[in-house]
Scaffold this motif. Structure first.
Motif, short mmCIF file in Angstrom:
data_model
loop_
_atom_site.label_atom_id
_atom_site.label_comp_id
_atom_site.label_asym_id
_atom_site.label_seq_id
_atom_site.Cartn_x
_atom_site.Cartn_y
_atom_site.Cartn_z
N UNK A 23 1.70 9.10 -6.54
CA UNK A 23 2.12 10.50 -6.33
C UNK A 23 3.42 10.81 -7.08
N UNK A 24 3.84 9.92 -7.97
CA UNK A 24 5.02 10.17 -8.79
C UNK A 24 6.34 9.81 -8.15
N UNK A 25 6.31 9.05 -7.07
CA UNK A 25 7.53 8.63 -6.37
C UNK A 25 7.85 7.17 -6.73
N UNK A 26 9.01 6.70 -6.31
CA UNK A 26 9.44 5.34 -6.60
C UNK A 26 8.73 4.34 -5.68
N UNK A 27 8.00 3.43 -6.28
CA UNK A 27 7.21 2.43 -5.54
C UNK A 27 8.09 1.54 -4.66
N UNK A 28 9.15 1.01 -5.22
CA UNK A 28 10.00 0.06 -4.50
C UNK A 28 10.71 0.72 -3.32
N UNK A 29 11.24 1.91 -3.54
CA UNK A 29 11.95 2.59 -2.46
C UNK A 29 11.02 2.89 -1.28
N UNK B 92 0.83 -1.21 0.00
CA UNK B 92 0.00 0.00 0.00
C UNK B 92 0.87 1.26 0.00
N UNK B 93 1.91 1.27 0.81
CA UNK B 93 2.81 2.43 0.86
C UNK B 93 3.47 2.66 -0.50
N UNK B 94 3.93 1.59 -1.12
CA UNK B 94 4.58 1.70 -2.43
C UNK B 94 3.64 2.19 -3.52
N UNK B 95 2.45 1.61 -3.58
CA UNK B 95 1.48 1.99 -4.61
C UNK B 95 0.98 3.42 -4.41
N UNK B 96 0.81 3.83 -3.18
CA UNK B 96 0.39 5.20 -2.92
C UNK B 96 1.48 6.18 -3.34
N UNK B 97 2.73 5.85 -3.00
CA UNK B 97 3.86 6.70 -3.41
C UNK B 97 3.96 6.76 -4.93
N UNK B 98 3.77 5.62 -5.58
CA UNK B 98 3.82 5.57 -7.04
C UNK B 98 2.73 6.46 -7.67
N UNK C 288 -12.55 3.03 -11.35
CA UNK C 288 -12.12 1.64 -11.44
C UNK C 288 -11.84 1.01 -10.08
N UNK C 289 -11.81 1.81 -9.02
CA UNK C 289 -11.49 1.34 -7.67
C UNK C 289 -10.11 0.70 -7.58
N UNK C 290 -9.20 1.14 -8.44
CA UNK C 290 -7.81 0.71 -8.34
C UNK C 290 -6.96 1.95 -8.13
N UNK C 291 -5.80 1.78 -7.58
CA UNK C 291 -4.96 2.93 -7.31
C UNK C 291 -4.55 3.59 -8.62
N UNK D 260 -4.62 7.51 2.92
CA UNK D 260 -3.85 8.04 1.80
C UNK D 260 -4.12 7.25 0.52
N UNK D 261 -4.16 5.92 0.64
CA UNK D 261 -4.43 5.08 -0.52
C UNK D 261 -5.81 5.38 -1.10
#
Length: 108
Positions: free
Chosen positions: A37-43, A29-35, A102-105, A93-94
């Motif tokens: 917002x234009x940030x790196x998902x994995x980091x 969830x943290x990664x997908x939310x960051x992604x 679509x109910x997807x991030x 946040x998510x």
């Protein structure tokens, strides 16, 4: 006029799938939310497991969401929310960046 979060901090159970996913795998969830917002998902997913680094990264994403949506608040409030209500803030946040059609991030 400043906006407010579309979902309350304690309204996690209005979206059970996000709530369950966040409880069992908060890094996803943290990664997908960051992604979204234009940030790196994995980091951001990895940072979720590093106490101080995770708190700073999560506060940064929360602030970025607030600013992009015109939501009233402060960096201090973001930091306190992330520290003391970690899973609830992740769900909030998510849900804020979920594409309502679509109910997807959402992806940017």
């Amino acid at each position: 006029m400043p906006a407010d979060w579309s979902n309350g901090l304690c309204s996690c159970f209005q979206d059970c799938s996000t709530c369950v996913m966040t409880y069992f795998c908060p890094c996803y969830t943290a990664g997908k939310t960051a992604e979204a917002m234009g940030e790196n998902c994995v980091l951001h997913a990895i940072a979720c497991y590093l106490p101080l680094v995770g708190m700073i990264c999560r506060s940064k994403i929360r602030s970025k969401i607030r600013e992009s949506k015109g939501i009233e608040g402060s960096g201090c409030g973001d930091c306190l929310s992330v520290t003391f209500c970690s899973l609830c803030t992740l769900v909030q946040e998510a849900r804020e960046v979920i594409d309502p059609g679509s109910q997807t991030m959402a992806r940017e």
